[in-house]
Design a protein around this motif. Structure first.
Motif, PDB file in Angstrom:
ATOM      1  N   THR A  40       0.861  -1.188   0.000  1.00 37.16           N
ATOM      2  CA  THR A  40       0.000   0.000   0.000  1.00 37.16           C
ATOM      3  C   THR A  40       0.891   1.230   0.000  1.00 37.16           C
ATOM      4  O   THR A  40       2.125   1.115  -0.008  1.00 37.16           O
ATOM      5  CB  THR A  40      -0.946  -0.005   1.223  1.00 37.16           C
ATOM      6  N   TRP A  60      -2.071   6.440  -1.434  1.00 42.03           N
ATOM      7  CA  TRP A  60      -3.344   5.745  -1.696  1.00 42.03           C
ATOM      8  C   TRP A  60      -4.285   5.921  -0.508  1.00 42.03           C
ATOM      9  O   TRP A  60      -5.445   6.281  -0.672  1.00 42.03           O
ATOM     10  CB  TRP A  60      -3.121   4.246  -1.968  1.00 42.03           C
ATOM     11  N   ARG A  85      -7.712   8.111  -0.904  1.00 41.29           N
ATOM     12  CA  ARG A  85      -8.957   7.328  -0.952  1.00 41.29           C
ATOM     13  C   ARG A  85      -9.787   7.467   0.316  1.00 41.29           C
ATOM     14  O   ARG A  85     -10.993   7.246   0.289  1.00 41.29           O
ATOM     15  CB  ARG A  85      -8.648   5.836  -1.149  1.00 41.29           C
ATOM     16  N   CYS A 120     -20.996   0.276  13.208  1.00 38.84           N
ATOM     17  CA  CYS A 120     -20.491   1.660  13.297  1.00 38.84           C
ATOM     18  C   CYS A 120     -21.538   2.649  13.791  1.00 38.84           C
ATOM     19  O   CYS A 120     -21.201   3.760  14.194  1.00 38.84           O
ATOM     20  CB  CYS A 120     -19.944   2.117  11.948  1.00 38.84           C
ATOM     21  N   ARG A 148      -4.787  -5.779   2.607  1.00 37.89           N
ATOM     22  CA  ARG A 148      -4.639  -4.324   2.481  1.00 37.89           C
ATOM     23  C   ARG A 148      -5.976  -3.594   2.314  1.00 37.89           C
ATOM     24  O   ARG A 148      -6.090  -2.416   2.632  1.00 37.89           O
ATOM     25  CB  ARG A 148      -3.718  -3.982   1.305  1.00 37.89           C
ATOM     26  N   GLY A 167     -15.868  -2.733  -0.270  1.00 35.38           N
ATOM     27  CA  GLY A 167     -15.686  -1.300  -0.031  1.00 35.38           C
ATOM     28  C   GLY A 167     -16.447  -0.389  -0.972  1.00 35.38           C
ATOM     29  O   GLY A 167     -17.149   0.524  -0.529  1.00 35.38           O
ATOM     30  N   ARG A 168     -16.305  -0.649  -2.266  1.00 37.13           N
ATOM     31  CA  ARG A 168     -16.909   0.264  -3.242  1.00 37.13           C
ATOM     32  C   ARG A 168     -18.438   0.274  -3.123  1.00 37.13           C
ATOM     33  O   ARG A 168     -19.062   1.333  -3.193  1.00 37.13           O
ATOM     34  CB  ARG A 168     -16.497  -0.160  -4.656  1.00 37.13           C
ATOM     35  N   HIS A 219     -19.887  10.124  11.263  1.00 40.77           N
ATOM     36  CA  HIS A 219     -19.070   8.916  11.425  1.00 40.77           C
ATOM     37  C   HIS A 219     -17.810   9.100  10.573  1.00 40.77           C
ATOM     38  O   HIS A 219     -17.878   9.588   9.450  1.00 40.77           O
ATOM     39  CB  HIS A 219     -19.864   7.706  10.950  1.00 40.77           C
ATOM     40  N   ASN A 240     -14.576   7.657   6.053  1.00 37.39           N
ATOM     41  CA  ASN A 240     -13.918   8.036   4.806  1.00 37.39           C
ATOM     42  C   ASN A 240     -14.199   9.512   4.547  1.00 37.39           C
ATOM     43  O   ASN A 240     -15.366   9.926   4.536  1.00 37.39           O
ATOM     44  CB  ASN A 240     -14.472   7.171   3.665  1.00 37.39           C
ATOM     45  N   ARG A 288     -14.161  11.177   1.926  1.00 35.78           N
ATOM     46  CA  ARG A 288     -14.987  11.445   0.737  1.00 35.78           C
ATOM     47  C   ARG A 288     -16.479  11.259   1.042  1.00 35.78           C
ATOM     48  O   ARG A 288     -17.315  11.976   0.493  1.00 35.78           O
ATOM     49  CB  ARG A 288     -14.550  10.541  -0.425  1.00 35.78           C
ATOM     50  N   ASN A 323     -11.158   4.676  11.095  1.00 30.34           N
ATOM     51  CA  ASN A 323     -12.531   4.284  11.419  1.00 30.34           C
ATOM     52  C   ASN A 323     -12.531   3.491  12.722  1.00 30.34           C
ATOM     53  O   ASN A 323     -12.053   2.361  12.769  1.00 30.34           O
ATOM     54  CB  ASN A 323     -13.089   3.444  10.260  1.00 30.34           C
TER      55      ASN A 323
HETATM   56  O1  UT7 Z   1     -17.724   2.278   8.681  1.00 32.47           O
HETATM   57  C1  UT7 Z   1     -18.541   1.358   8.036  1.00 32.47           C
HETATM   58  C2  UT7 Z   1     -18.745   1.663   6.651  1.00 32.47           C
HETATM   59  N1  UT7 Z   1     -17.555   1.500   5.870  1.00 32.47           N
HETATM   60  C3  UT7 Z   1     -17.284   2.427   4.962  1.00 32.47           C
HETATM   61  O2  UT7 Z   1     -17.973   3.431   4.925  1.00 32.47           O
HETATM   62  C4  UT7 Z   1     -16.212   2.165   3.959  1.00 32.47           C
HETATM   63  C5  UT7 Z   1     -16.719   2.526   2.595  1.00 32.47           C
HETATM   64  N2  UT7 Z   1     -15.773   2.303   1.511  1.00 32.47           N
HETATM   65  C6  UT7 Z   1     -14.653   3.036   1.381  1.00 32.47           C
HETATM   66  O3  UT7 Z   1     -14.333   3.868   2.202  1.00 32.47           O
HETATM   67  C7  UT7 Z   1     -13.846   2.851   0.119  1.00 32.47           C
HETATM   68  O4  UT7 Z   1     -14.588   2.079  -0.804  1.00 32.47           O
HETATM   69  C8  UT7 Z   1     -12.457   2.184   0.351  1.00 32.47           C
HETATM   70  C9  UT7 Z   1     -11.547   3.164   1.031  1.00 32.47           C
HETATM   71  C10 UT7 Z   1     -12.629   0.929   1.190  1.00 32.47           C
HETATM   72  C11 UT7 Z   1     -11.818   1.807  -0.996  1.00 32.47           C
HETATM   73  O5  UT7 Z   1     -11.762   2.937  -1.848  1.00 32.47           O
HETATM   74  P1  UT7 Z   1     -12.245   2.837  -3.367  1.00 32.47           P
HETATM   75  O6  UT7 Z   1     -11.950   4.128  -3.982  1.00 32.47           O
HETATM   76  O7  UT7 Z   1     -13.669   2.372  -3.346  1.00 32.47           O
HETATM   77  O8  UT7 Z   1     -11.252   1.750  -3.952  1.00 32.47           O
HETATM   78  P2  UT7 Z   1     -11.582   0.313  -4.574  1.00 32.47           P
HETATM   79  O9  UT7 Z   1     -12.047  -0.604  -3.508  1.00 32.47           O
HETATM   80  O10 UT7 Z   1     -12.446   0.511  -5.747  1.00 32.47           O
HETATM   81  O11 UT7 Z   1     -10.124  -0.138  -5.019  1.00 32.47           O
HETATM   82  C12 UT7 Z   1      -9.404   0.587  -6.004  1.00 32.47           C
HETATM   83  C13 UT7 Z   1      -8.069  -0.090  -6.222  1.00 32.47           C
HETATM   84  C14 UT7 Z   1      -8.170  -1.592  -6.444  1.00 32.47           C
HETATM   85  O12 UT7 Z   1      -7.249  -1.932  -7.429  1.00 32.47           O
HETATM   86  P3  UT7 Z   1      -7.733  -2.138  -8.963  1.00 32.47           P
HETATM   87  O13 UT7 Z   1      -8.750  -3.235  -8.910  1.00 32.47           O
HETATM   88  O14 UT7 Z   1      -8.307  -0.825  -9.382  1.00 32.47           O
HETATM   89  O15 UT7 Z   1      -6.462  -2.499  -9.655  1.00 32.47           O
HETATM   90  C15 UT7 Z   1      -7.734  -2.166  -5.116  1.00 32.47           C
HETATM   91  O16 UT7 Z   1      -7.143  -3.431  -5.243  1.00 32.47           O
HETATM   92  O17 UT7 Z   1      -7.233   0.097  -5.065  1.00 32.47           O
HETATM   93  C16 UT7 Z   1      -6.705  -1.170  -4.658  1.00 32.47           C
HETATM   94  N3  UT7 Z   1      -6.514  -1.136  -3.197  1.00 32.47           N
HETATM   95  C17 UT7 Z   1      -5.404  -0.657  -2.618  1.00 32.47           C
HETATM   96  N4  UT7 Z   1      -4.270  -0.132  -3.111  1.00 32.47           N
HETATM   97  C18 UT7 Z   1      -3.344   0.295  -2.248  1.00 32.47           C
HETATM   98  C19 UT7 Z   1      -7.360  -1.552  -2.258  1.00 32.47           C
HETATM   99  N5  UT7 Z   1      -6.814  -1.345  -1.035  1.00 32.47           N
HETATM  100  C20 UT7 Z   1      -5.599  -0.788  -1.240  1.00 32.47           C
HETATM  101  C21 UT7 Z   1      -4.585  -0.348  -0.374  1.00 32.47           C
HETATM  102  N6  UT7 Z   1      -3.474   0.192  -0.923  1.00 32.47           N
HETATM  103  N7  UT7 Z   1      -4.684  -0.408   0.975  1.00 32.47           N
END
Ligand code: UT7
Length: 325
Positions: A31, A35, A39, A115, A154, A217-218, A252, A255, A257, A282
């Protein structure tokens, strides 16, 4: 008879000493600080020491809240504690904390709403006070969520931290909590859950006996933004208020964003939003009361101001409170 409101008369919080930065996590998983920051907004998180429990953090936060309110533990008539990481299966962490505070005899129970646990607990406590059943209530949100983390994964290990926050609520003729809303939809279980437990059983061939956070996550992100948009509209309506009357949004902290999207919905500048996700990550149920205590102790939130608290989490659950501090 005058309307009875529940007023926050003291806040407190507690964080473990150990701080883990994004740079530290770069050494464990594939990671980057860049990132994680872009994010999520997270820069660091506190992690409980070996042997340090949810109950330890909850007790510390509660003692600070009681001190701030000038209320003795023996005066409490209810303790409601939001957590999804209780110390042991039973007794409830609320009972463990009650005994350590010396509040023995009053009602005490845990609420598991992931949460949204603290905001759920606040909503329940508000009903006890409004009904005349309780006069002085301790409401806690406390977690050691990192105990559920798979440090090889990660997608989740960078997102969470440990901590606790608490408030003392007292019956008052002055407002007070105007409205609380509690919601859940168990149809979304598959997007955010921990797959094992006492009744289902544990998986002895998996790390941590299968205890882990499964999160899409997404998908969670998308539902959270949409749900919180309608939740804030519904809360304003329930309290009979306009968005312009809210002084602070205390959301809460999952994130940055998601937080920004909710602020935009309310047409609120980020200067009126309490953001602690960069420091705490979180902390699940701990997140809103930690942010509230920070806002009070840093002098941002002042007496007489209107605060909108909201949370979203596993279940899915979502909840809000609109109150005059
Ligand atoms: O509290 C309870 C509720 N929970 C939440 O509200 C969490 C809600 N979700 C989120 O905050 C976001 O969706 C995350 C922070 C979990 C993820 O962000 P995202 O912009 O939705 O990223 P993604 O899951 O779409 O992943 C994008 C890319 C992926 O790679 P590819 O498939 O685009 O090649 C992941 O594999 O980022 C990659 N990735 C990472 N890269 C570096 C995922 N985790 C990591 C990491 N470091 N830790």
């Amino acid at each position: 008879m005058a309307q009875i409101y529940a007023r926050i008369t003291g806040t407190g919080s507690a964080l473990p000493e150990r701080v883990v930065t994004n740079a530290d996590l770069e050494k464990i998983v594939e990671t980057s600080d860049e990132w994680i920051r872009t994010r999520t907004g997270i820069q660091r998180r506190h992690i409980a020491a070996d042997g340090q429990t949810t109950g330890d953090l909850a007790t510390e936060a509660a003692q600070r809240a009681l001190e701030a309110a000038g209320v003795k533990a023996s005066e409490l008539d209810l303790i409601v504690l939001g957590t999804t990481t209780p110390d042991i299966i039973f007794p409830s962490t609320a009972c463990l904390v009650q005994h350590r505070l010396g509040a023995n005899g009053c009602a005490a129970f845990d609420v598991n709403a992931a949460c949204s646990g603290f905001v759920y607990a606040l909503g329940i406590a508000d009903k006890f006070i409004r009904s005349g059943q309780s006069k002085k209530v301790l409401v806690i949100g406390a977690e050691t969520l990192t105990r559920m983390i798979d440090w090889n994964e990660r997608e989740t290990c960078v997102l969470f931290g440990d901590g606790a926050g608490a408030v003392v609520l007292e019956a008052s003729e002055e407002p007070g909590i105007y409205a609380t809303l509690l919601h859940a939809d168990g149809g979304f279980k598959h997007l955010l859950y921990n797959p094992v437990g006492v009744s289902v059983g544990f998986k002895d061939d998996e790390p941590n006996h299968g205890v882990r956070i499964n999160m899409s996550g997404r998908e969670v992100f998308k539902v959270a933004v949409k749900t919180l948009d309608s939740l804030v509209d519904e809360t304003l309506q329930a309290a009979g208020m306009e968005a312009s009357q809210i002084d602070w949004l205390i959301p809460h902290q999952a994130n940055l964003r998601i937080i920004e999207a909710t602020a935009k919905r309310l047409d609120m500048p980020m200067e009126q939003v309490i953001v602690t996700v960069q420091e705490h990550a979180n902390t699940s149920s701990g997140s809103v009361p930690l942010a509230l205590d920070y806002a009070v102790r840093s002098g941002k939130v002042q007496r007489g101001q209107n605060l909108l608290l909201e949370a979203f989490g596993g279940g899915f659950t979502w909840a809000s409170a609109l109150l005059r501090y």
